[in-house]
Scaffold this active site. Structure first.
Site, PDB file in Angstrom:
ATOM      1  N   CYS A   1       9.943   1.486   2.299  1.00 55.29           N
ATOM      2  CA  CYS A   1      10.838   0.348   2.558  1.00 55.29           C
ATOM      3  C   CYS A   1      12.272   0.836   2.663  1.00 55.29           C
ATOM      4  O   CYS A   1      13.104   0.203   3.290  1.00 55.29           O
ATOM      5  CB  CYS A   1      10.715  -0.668   1.436  1.00 55.29           C
ATOM      6  N   TRP A  56       0.809  -1.232   0.000  1.00 51.80           N
ATOM      7  CA  TRP A  56       0.000   0.000   0.000  1.00 51.80           C
ATOM      8  C   TRP A  56       0.832   1.267   0.000  1.00 51.80           C
ATOM      9  O   TRP A  56       0.309   2.344  -0.227  1.00 51.80           O
ATOM     10  CB  TRP A  56      -0.934   0.013   1.228  1.00 51.80           C
ATOM     11  N   GLU A  66      10.436  -8.559  -3.221  1.00 51.27           N
ATOM     12  CA  GLU A  66      11.110  -7.387  -2.632  1.00 51.27           C
ATOM     13  C   GLU A  66      10.406  -7.078  -1.317  1.00 51.27           C
ATOM     14  O   GLU A  66       9.190  -6.878  -1.305  1.00 51.27           O
ATOM     15  CB  GLU A  66      11.059  -6.193  -3.584  1.00 51.27           C
ATOM     16  N   GLU A  76      11.315  -4.182  11.633  1.00 49.57           N
ATOM     17  CA  GLU A  76      10.822  -3.107  10.773  1.00 49.57           C
ATOM     18  C   GLU A  76       9.548  -2.518  11.394  1.00 49.57           C
ATOM     19  O   GLU A  76       8.551  -3.222  11.542  1.00 49.57           O
ATOM     20  CB  GLU A  76      10.508  -3.642   9.372  1.00 49.57           C
TER      21      GLU A  76
HETATM   22  P1  NAP Z   1       2.119  -7.205   3.010  1.00 44.14           P
HETATM   23  O1  NAP Z   1       1.197  -7.300   4.148  1.00 44.14           O
HETATM   24  O2  NAP Z   1       3.172  -8.241   2.888  1.00 44.14           O
HETATM   25  O3  NAP Z   1       1.202  -7.186   1.686  1.00 44.14           O
HETATM   26  C1  NAP Z   1       1.724  -7.034   0.397  1.00 44.14           C
HETATM   27  C2  NAP Z   1       0.736  -7.598  -0.607  1.00 44.14           C
HETATM   28  O4  NAP Z   1       0.632  -9.012  -0.424  1.00 44.14           O
HETATM   29  C3  NAP Z   1      -0.686  -7.049  -0.444  1.00 44.14           C
HETATM   30  O5  NAP Z   1      -1.300  -6.982  -1.700  1.00 44.14           O
HETATM   31  C4  NAP Z   1      -1.345  -8.106   0.423  1.00 44.14           C
HETATM   32  O6  NAP Z   1      -2.766  -8.138   0.317  1.00 44.14           O
HETATM   33  C5  NAP Z   1      -0.733  -9.362  -0.160  1.00 44.14           C
HETATM   34  N1  NAP Z   1      -0.788 -10.512   0.744  1.00 44.14           N
HETATM   35  C6  NAP Z   1      -1.100 -10.525   2.066  1.00 44.14           C
HETATM   36  N2  NAP Z   1      -1.068 -11.787   2.526  1.00 44.14           N
HETATM   37  C7  NAP Z   1      -0.738 -12.575   1.479  1.00 44.14           C
HETATM   38  C8  NAP Z   1      -0.550 -13.978   1.321  1.00 44.14           C
HETATM   39  N3  NAP Z   1      -0.675 -14.837   2.339  1.00 44.14           N
HETATM   40  N4  NAP Z   1      -0.192 -14.443   0.111  1.00 44.14           N
HETATM   41  C9  NAP Z   1      -0.037 -13.604  -0.933  1.00 44.14           C
HETATM   42  N5  NAP Z   1      -0.210 -12.268  -0.838  1.00 44.14           N
HETATM   43  C10 NAP Z   1      -0.558 -11.764   0.353  1.00 44.14           C
HETATM   44  O7  NAP Z   1       2.867  -5.783   2.976  1.00 44.14           O
HETATM   45  P2  NAP Z   1       2.234  -4.352   3.147  1.00 44.14           P
HETATM   46  O8  NAP Z   1       1.865  -4.128   4.574  1.00 44.14           O
HETATM   47  O9  NAP Z   1       1.213  -4.112   2.094  1.00 44.14           O
HETATM   48  O10 NAP Z   1       3.485  -3.420   2.777  1.00 44.14           O
HETATM   49  C11 NAP Z   1       4.464  -3.059   3.684  1.00 44.14           C
HETATM   50  C12 NAP Z   1       5.699  -3.918   3.484  1.00 44.14           C
HETATM   51  O11 NAP Z   1       6.148  -3.792   2.135  1.00 44.14           O
HETATM   52  C13 NAP Z   1       6.861  -3.446   4.336  1.00 44.14           C
HETATM   53  O12 NAP Z   1       7.509  -4.565   4.876  1.00 44.14           O
HETATM   54  C14 NAP Z   1       7.761  -2.733   3.337  1.00 44.14           C
HETATM   55  O13 NAP Z   1       9.129  -2.673   3.691  1.00 44.14           O
HETATM   56  C15 NAP Z   1       7.552  -3.559   2.118  1.00 44.14           C
HETATM   57  N6  NAP Z   1       7.935  -2.830   0.902  1.00 44.14           N
HETATM   58  C16 NAP Z   1       9.056  -3.235   0.239  1.00 44.14           C
HETATM   59  C17 NAP Z   1       9.474  -2.550  -0.885  1.00 44.14           C
HETATM   60  C18 NAP Z   1      10.691  -2.994  -1.658  1.00 44.14           C
HETATM   61  O14 NAP Z   1      10.780  -2.677  -2.830  1.00 44.14           O
HETATM   62  N7  NAP Z   1      11.613  -3.715  -1.032  1.00 44.14           N
HETATM   63  C19 NAP Z   1       8.730  -1.460  -1.345  1.00 44.14           C
HETATM   64  C20 NAP Z   1       7.595  -1.070  -0.634  1.00 44.14           C
HETATM   65  C21 NAP Z   1       7.197  -1.771   0.490  1.00 44.14           C
HETATM   66  P3  NAP Z   1      -3.681  -7.449   1.458  1.00 44.14           P
HETATM   67  O15 NAP Z   1      -3.360  -5.999   1.379  1.00 44.14           O
HETATM   68  O16 NAP Z   1      -5.047  -7.797   1.033  1.00 44.14           O
HETATM   69  O17 NAP Z   1      -3.294  -8.056   2.764  1.00 44.14           O
END
Ligand code: NAP
Length: 489
Positions: free
Chosen positions: A289, A154, A255, A390
């Site tokens: 991130c 998000w 990532e 984190e």
């Molecule tokens: P997240 O909870 O891991 O969710 C990421 C995506 O995966 C969302 O679309 C989520 O859907 C989906 N998802 C959730 N559970 C899943 C499952 N069991 N199987 C497959 N997909 C699933 O992460 P977030 O809270 O959205 O984002 C924050 C994280 O992203 C932080 O850790 C941040 O560091 C990382 N990030 C990394 C980068 C990079 O390039 N390294 C860039 C930006 C962010 P729902 O929303 O419906 O749960």
């Protein structure tokens, strides 16, 4: 209020459809939770399966389209988005919470990314090789990989889908895209824009819904040829595990999170260090991130730096990112706000010293949204939870060190490895740090966030699966496969 909002549908095979579950979920603004922005399909696995079937059916025609034509279509997408930067930026700030300037930067980045990959479509080239056999033409050609599953977080809800979808489309792949459930609206508007630009039916399929519910189908469906995921380490590790047991070998790009350090060396320009750390830690409400969440300061300058940083950060104006003069928007959701506050309590209980913030701003205005004050802890030790996990919010941990060697050791003392930075005017310290920092992106006298689109992007250790990088020409490696052709005559 909720009954008045528009209900967005899934896009499958070019048709906007309701989920088979018949259920929806609602999206609210983190700046003002009384504002419901839309209702979205709470999809089932059957919707996801239909989306993948559609992507599979559309693949032969789209991958067989001339790359030049695909590039032209992407240029058209970029032009439409460029004309709607204000609309998309307002939407992004309203839905995710970042300031309007930050949103404009993100939407402009999406335009630039689409243009970049539109141009790359005409450069999908292979190589020719000498052959040991006379009268033989030996060459390699690039082909699309197939059907791509795209899962995004998000915090950059238009830039990240763009840096995955634009190269995937340029290379001739078809897509099933599930956005984060906290930010489905901007994703929905972007997919509508793709459709209006003429991306053919079934090439981009869009499903909303809970990752917990449909995530397994998004990563194990038999039609998937590649997965590009950005999100938390926990979900990334689950995907890796699930695919490890799958019968079909596919390419996976994960990532994930970061615990990024900025080192302030004894030779740093302190005014510059204060400005860089303020921006790295509190820009984007610390929800990047690549944000700095640990500042590692040489003991000789620690007291002065602490005073100046606290003074600077205390002047940041927290508020609704749509308003003039606001420096830091709210946390993106109630869950994020609760997580930030939980880590603040953990920091206190572990013995760190709260220098600034640690609470929510008071008053009716702030009660309306998920606002939190920028928070700084000093006296943090490397083994404390706030220095290791984190937090993903505006909470900065300050650690003191006695030498550059110790600073590098502390900087590397983390399971993550996305970005790092050093602030110094000493060339030797800069080079030493750049060489020994265990990350995917290292910077000198710059903020940890902020990357250029033509350069490989990605981390090491728990920050990335580290097989394929994203962005730049590296993305082309992920979204194409190479075929060797032997042609004797
Ligand atoms: P997240 O909870 O891991 O969710 C990421 C995506 O995966 C969302 O679309 C989520 O859907 C989906 N998802 C959730 N559970 C899943 C499952 N069991 N199987 C497959 N997909 C699933 O992460 P977030 O809270 O959205 O984002 C924050 C994280 O992203 C932080 O850790 C941040 O560091 C990382 N990030 C990394 C980068 C990079 O390039 N390294 C860039 C930006 C962010 P729902 O929303 O419906 O749960």
């Amino acid at each position: 209020m909720q009954s008045q909002v528009e209900t967005a549908k899934n896009l499958i095979g070019g048709k906007w459809q309701q989920s088979t579950s018949g259920q929806v979920f609602y999206d609210v603004s983190p700046a003002d939770t009384s504002k419901t922005l839309g209702a979205f399909q709470l999809s089932d696995n059957s919707d996801v399966r239909a989306a993948f079937e559609s992507a599979r059916t559309s693949f032969p025609k789209w991958s067989g389209t001339s790359p030049i034509e695909r590039g032209k279509l992407l240029f058209k997408v970029a032009e439409i988005l460029a004309g709607e930067i204000d609309k998309f930026s307002r939407l992004l700030t309203t839905e995710e919470g970042k300031t309007i300037q930050e949103s404009k930067g993100e939407v402009q980045r999406s335009v630039d990314l689409i243009r970049f990959y539109a141009g790359q479509a005409a450069r999908l080239k292979g190589d020719t090789y000498p052959s040991s056999t006379p009268r033989t033409l030996l060459y390699s050609a690039r082909e699309a990989v197939g059907v791509i599953s795209i899962l995004t977080p998000w915090n950059f809800p238009i830039a990240i889908p763009t840096w995955k979808m634009a190269p995937a489309l340029a290379c001739g792949n078809t897509i099933v895209f599930k956005p984060a459930s906290k930010t489905p609206l901007i994703a929905y508007e972007f997919v509508r824009l793709l459709q209006s630009a003429g991306i053919p039916d079934g090439v981009v399929n869009f499903v909303t819904g809970s990752g917990e519910k449909v995530g397994d189908e998004m990563v194990t469906n038999e039609n998937i040829d590649a997965i590009s995921f950005t999100g938390s380490y926990e979900v990334g590790a689950r995907i890796q595990k699930l695919r490890g047991g799958a019968s079909k070998m596919i390419r996976i790009q994960l990532e994930m999170g970061g615990k990024n350090p900025t080192v302030v060396d004894e030779h740093a320009d302190l005014a510059k260090a204060v400005q860089l750390v303020t921006s790295s830690a509190f820009g984007l409400t610390g929800q990047a991130c690549t944000a700095t969440s640990r500042v590692i300061v040489h003991e000789k300058i620690a007291a002065e730096f602490k005073t100046k940083l606290t003074e600077r950060v205390s002047k940041l104006k927290v508020g609704n990112g749509l308003e003039d003069g606001v420096d830091m928007g709210p946390a993106a959701s109630e869950a994020e706000l609760k997580k930030d506050l939980k880590y603040i309590e953990i920091g206190k209980s572990e013995g760190a010293k709260l220098l600034l913030g640690g609470d929510r701003p008071s008053g009716d205005y702030y009660e309306r949204g998920y606002y939190i004050n920028p928070t700084i802890f000093s006296d943090v030790a490397s083994d404390m939870s706030i220095a290791r996990q984190e937090i993903f919010g505006p909470v900065l941990s300050m650690l003191e060190v006695r030498s550059l060697d110790e600073a590098i050791e502390v900087a590397n003392d983390t399971e993550f490895g996305l970005t790092s930075a050093i602030v110094t005017n000493n060339l030797e310290a800069a080079l030493e740090f750049a060489q020994r920092s265990k990350v995917g992106i290292v910077k000198v006298n710059r903020t940890t966030p902020g990357v250029e689109l033509q350069v490989p992007f990605g981390g090491v250790k728990h920050s990335s699966s580290d097989i394929f990088k994203e962005q730049g020409e590296e993305a082309i490696e992920f979204y194409t496969k190479k075929k060797a052709v032997y042609l004797s005559y």
